[in-house]
Design a protein around this motif. Sequence first.
Motif, PDB file in Angstrom:
ATOM      1  N   VAL A  59       0.842  -1.202   0.000  1.00  0.00           N
ATOM      2  CA  VAL A  59       0.000   0.000   0.000  1.00  0.00           C
ATOM      3  C   VAL A  59       0.873   1.246   0.000  1.00  0.00           C
ATOM      4  N   ALA A  60       1.924   1.229   0.821  1.00  0.00           N
ATOM      5  CA  ALA A  60       2.833   2.370   0.893  1.00  0.00           C
ATOM      6  C   ALA A  60       3.494   2.631  -0.454  1.00  0.00           C
ATOM      7  N   GLN A  61       3.974   1.581  -1.110  1.00  0.00           N
ATOM      8  CA  GLN A  61       4.624   1.738  -2.412  1.00  0.00           C
ATOM      9  C   GLN A  61       3.629   2.275  -3.445  1.00  0.00           C
ATOM     10  N   SER A  62       2.383   1.812  -3.373  1.00  0.00           N
ATOM     11  CA  SER A  62       1.367   2.271  -4.316  1.00  0.00           C
ATOM     12  C   SER A  62       1.076   3.758  -4.145  1.00  0.00           C
ATOM     13  N   VAL A  63       0.975   4.216  -2.891  1.00  0.00           N
ATOM     14  CA  VAL A  63       0.720   5.634  -2.622  1.00  0.00           C
ATOM     15  C   VAL A  63       1.896   6.481  -3.098  1.00  0.00           C
ATOM     16  N   LEU A  64       3.105   6.007  -2.886  1.00  0.00           N
ATOM     17  CA  LEU A  64       4.290   6.745  -3.330  1.00  0.00           C
ATOM     18  C   LEU A  64       4.340   6.843  -4.850  1.00  0.00           C
ATOM     19  N   ARG A  65       4.058   5.739  -5.530  1.00  0.00           N
ATOM     20  CA  ARG A  65       4.072   5.758  -7.003  1.00  0.00           C
ATOM     21  C   ARG A  65       3.036   6.731  -7.555  1.00  0.00           C
ATOM     22  N   SER A  66       1.888   6.808  -6.903  1.00  0.00           N
ATOM     23  CA  SER A  66       0.794   7.649  -7.401  1.00  0.00           C
ATOM     24  C   SER A  66       1.021   9.131  -7.151  1.00  0.00           C
ATOM     25  N   ASN A  67       1.748   9.468  -6.077  1.00  0.00           N
ATOM     26  CA  ASN A  67       1.831  10.859  -5.654  1.00  0.00           C
ATOM     27  C   ASN A  67       3.202  11.504  -5.804  1.00  0.00           C
ATOM     28  N   TYR A  68       4.248  10.705  -6.033  1.00  0.00           N
ATOM     29  CA  TYR A  68       5.588  11.284  -6.138  1.00  0.00           C
ATOM     30  C   TYR A  68       5.771  11.991  -7.475  1.00  0.00           C
ATOM     31  N   LYS A  69       6.463  13.124  -7.443  1.00  0.00           N
ATOM     32  CA  LYS A  69       6.820  13.856  -8.661  1.00  0.00           C
ATOM     33  C   LYS A  69       8.274  14.303  -8.550  1.00  0.00           C
ATOM     34  N   PRO A  70       8.984  14.348  -9.655  1.00  0.00           N
ATOM     35  CA  PRO A  70      10.433  14.622  -9.619  1.00  0.00           C
ATOM     36  C   PRO A  70      10.806  15.950  -8.976  1.00  0.00           C
ATOM     37  N   ASP A  71       9.953  16.968  -9.105  1.00  0.00           N
ATOM     38  CA  ASP A  71      10.288  18.294  -8.574  1.00  0.00           C
ATOM     39  C   ASP A  71       9.635  18.554  -7.216  1.00  0.00           C
ATOM     40  N   ILE A  72       9.346  17.513  -6.476  1.00  0.00           N
ATOM     41  CA  ILE A  72       8.673  17.660  -5.182  1.00  0.00           C
ATOM     42  C   ILE A  72       9.561  18.454  -4.219  1.00  0.00           C
ATOM     43  N   SER A  73       8.931  19.341  -3.464  1.00  0.00           N
ATOM     44  CA  SER A  73       9.668  20.145  -2.486  1.00  0.00           C
ATOM     45  C   SER A  73       9.753  19.401  -1.154  1.00  0.00           C
ATOM     46  N   LEU A  74      10.581  19.916  -0.270  1.00  0.00           N
ATOM     47  CA  LEU A  74      10.758  19.271   1.031  1.00  0.00           C
ATOM     48  C   LEU A  74       9.449  19.263   1.821  1.00  0.00           C
ATOM     49  N   LYS A  75       8.703  20.370   1.784  1.00  0.00           N
ATOM     50  CA  LYS A  75       7.429  20.435   2.504  1.00  0.00           C
ATOM     51  C   LYS A  75       6.425  19.454   1.918  1.00  0.00           C
ATOM     52  N   GLU A  76       6.370  19.368   0.600  1.00  0.00           N
ATOM     53  CA  GLU A  76       5.458  18.422  -0.040  1.00  0.00           C
ATOM     54  C   GLU A  76       5.850  16.981   0.268  1.00  0.00           C
ATOM     55  N   ALA A  77       7.163  16.726   0.363  1.00  0.00           N
ATOM     56  CA  ALA A  77       7.638  15.386   0.712  1.00  0.00           C
ATOM     57  C   ALA A  77       7.234  15.012   2.140  1.00  0.00           C
ATOM     58  N   LEU A  78       7.286  15.975   3.046  1.00  0.00           N
ATOM     59  CA  LEU A  78       6.840  15.733   4.419  1.00  0.00           C
ATOM     60  C   LEU A  78       5.356  15.383   4.445  1.00  0.00           C
ATOM     61  N   GLN A  79       4.569  16.122   3.671  1.00  0.00           N
ATOM     62  CA  GLN A  79       3.136  15.853   3.624  1.00  0.00           C
ATOM     63  C   GLN A  79       2.839  14.494   2.996  1.00  0.00           C
ATOM     64  N   LEU A  80       3.603  14.127   1.975  1.00  0.00           N
ATOM     65  CA  LEU A  80       3.414  12.828   1.332  1.00  0.00           C
ATOM     66  C   LEU A  80       3.784  11.697   2.289  1.00  0.00           C
ATOM     67  N   ALA A  81       4.860  11.861   3.041  1.00  0.00           N
ATOM     68  CA  ALA A  81       5.253  10.841   4.016  1.00  0.00           C
ATOM     69  C   ALA A  81       4.161  10.631   5.058  1.00  0.00           C
ATOM     70  N   LEU A  82       3.552  11.721   5.508  1.00  0.00           N
ATOM     71  CA  LEU A  82       2.452  11.614   6.471  1.00  0.00           C
ATOM     72  C   LEU A  82       1.263  10.894   5.851  1.00  0.00           C
ATOM     73  N   LYS A  83       0.979  11.183   4.601  1.00  0.00           N
ATOM     74  CA  LYS A  83      -0.132  10.523   3.907  1.00  0.00           C
ATOM     75  C   LYS A  83       0.115   9.019   3.791  1.00  0.00           C
ATOM     76  N   VAL A  84       1.347   8.644   3.463  1.00  0.00           N
ATOM     77  CA  VAL A  84       1.690   7.220   3.317  1.00  0.00           C
ATOM     78  C   VAL A  84       1.504   6.488   4.641  1.00  0.00           C
ATOM     79  N   LEU A  85       2.031   7.060   5.723  1.00  0.00           N
ATOM     80  CA  LEU A  85       1.941   6.396   7.016  1.00  0.00           C
ATOM     81  C   LEU A  85       0.510   6.354   7.526  1.00  0.00           C
ATOM     82  N   THR A  86      -0.271   7.372   7.205  1.00  0.00           N
ATOM     83  CA  THR A  86      -1.684   7.369   7.590  1.00  0.00           C
ATOM     84  C   THR A  86      -2.425   6.231   6.904  1.00  0.00           C
ATOM     85  N   LYS A  87      -2.070   5.957   5.649  1.00  0.00           N
ATOM     86  CA  LYS A  87      -2.720   4.882   4.887  1.00  0.00           C
ATOM     87  C   LYS A  87      -2.303   3.490   5.379  1.00  0.00           C
TER      88      LYS A  87
END
Length: 250
Positions: A172-200
């Motif tokens: 599930v974690a890998q699936s969320v990362l594949r769907s939401n990761y983008k090459p130009d992601i900022s540090l703040k966006e990466a923090l938010q994505l990490a929280l989203k992954v762990l919440t899932k």
Amino acid sequence: MARRYDQRTTIFSPEGRVYQVEYAMTAIRHAGATVGILAKDGIVLAAEKKTTAKLLDSSTSISEKMFKIDEHVVCAVAGITSDANILINYARLSSQRFFYQYQEPMPVEQLVSQICDTKQGYTQYGGLRPFGVSFLYAGWDRHYGFQLYQSDPSGNFAGWKATSIGGENSQVAQSVLRSNYKPDISLKEALQLALKVLTKTMDRSNINSDKLEFSYFTKQGDNVVYHIFTAAELDAFIKETDLEQETEEN
């Protein structure tokens, strides 16, 4: 059939499998999930805490899953922490020896490779068992900039843009990362994505600082900065992220 070939790490099964290594990876899946995300201006490491006892004195340990190897390299672990401590101490010693000899920080990939050579040795010689731990390494050097590596008990390692280790819901974690990761992601966006992954992936409600660890690795000028969130900072970040998501949904 497996019982005939899983007593030693030096024996292959007829199917070409080394069962002790597979058992070590199973032990890691029972640990809390750990996520690493490479951003354009840094790296985020986030992990689920498994030890949440109320009587535990948290002041005696800065972090359960985040460790600093050197000024330019940090890591997060999933698995048996006592196994991780042995490898972390070896990594720290290797990095300092390199600096003493060459008067410059050890390249991140070279350090990871050296640790993984040791891990691989524990899968090939009798009387030893594999280390029951996987690592996410976050580092910066002048050769390749920010780098994120993952290693497992077999001694394999690879560079990643975003990945997760541990946890029962790793797919599930890998699936969320594949769907939401983008090459130009900022540090703040990466923090938010990490929280989203762990919440899932976590089977718990009321996510807070008692159940999570967050850190980031970035550069400020010529200095490499590594910061582990305090409980207050993490609770404030979770609240802020939840408010932003509610605003977007409305």
